[in-house]
Scaffold this motif. Sequence first.
Motif: not given
Length: 153
Positions: A101, A131, A147-148
């Motif tokens: 993340q 996102r 973002s992840s």
Amino acid sequence: MAEQQAAEFGLQEARQMLQEAFAPWVLELGLSIETLELDPPSGGPADWQPGATLRMAFSERLCRSGGVVCGQALMALADTAMVFAVCAGNRGFRPMTTVDQTTHFLKAVASTDVIADARLVRLGRTMSFGRVTLLGASDGKPVAMVSSAFAML
């Protein structure tokens, strides 16, 4: 089959999942699920993505000195919102864990609820990516971009 799955996972099931599947400290953030988007709107944009919108109620307990909502609470909101975006794309819960993340804090947020607009960018068999835009509820301006990546278990 997809229509049957969609009927089985909706806003009511997501709200129940929030209460039953998350750690007690996550519930103490005062989160609520406002929308769950499994299907594109009729005539919607070509780049539409499944997602979820969550709200974190403002609380002094979530603030650091100066009345600013702490980054840890914002990151937990984003992470939780992405779980529901992945569930929306998957049309139901599937075990997953956060792998990465990245959070870019844009401005401080104080004395207002925070809205998380989470979108699934790619749903894969072993990895999913998304996102989240975090917005101040009072002015609708972005406070963070996240973002992840999730490993699908």
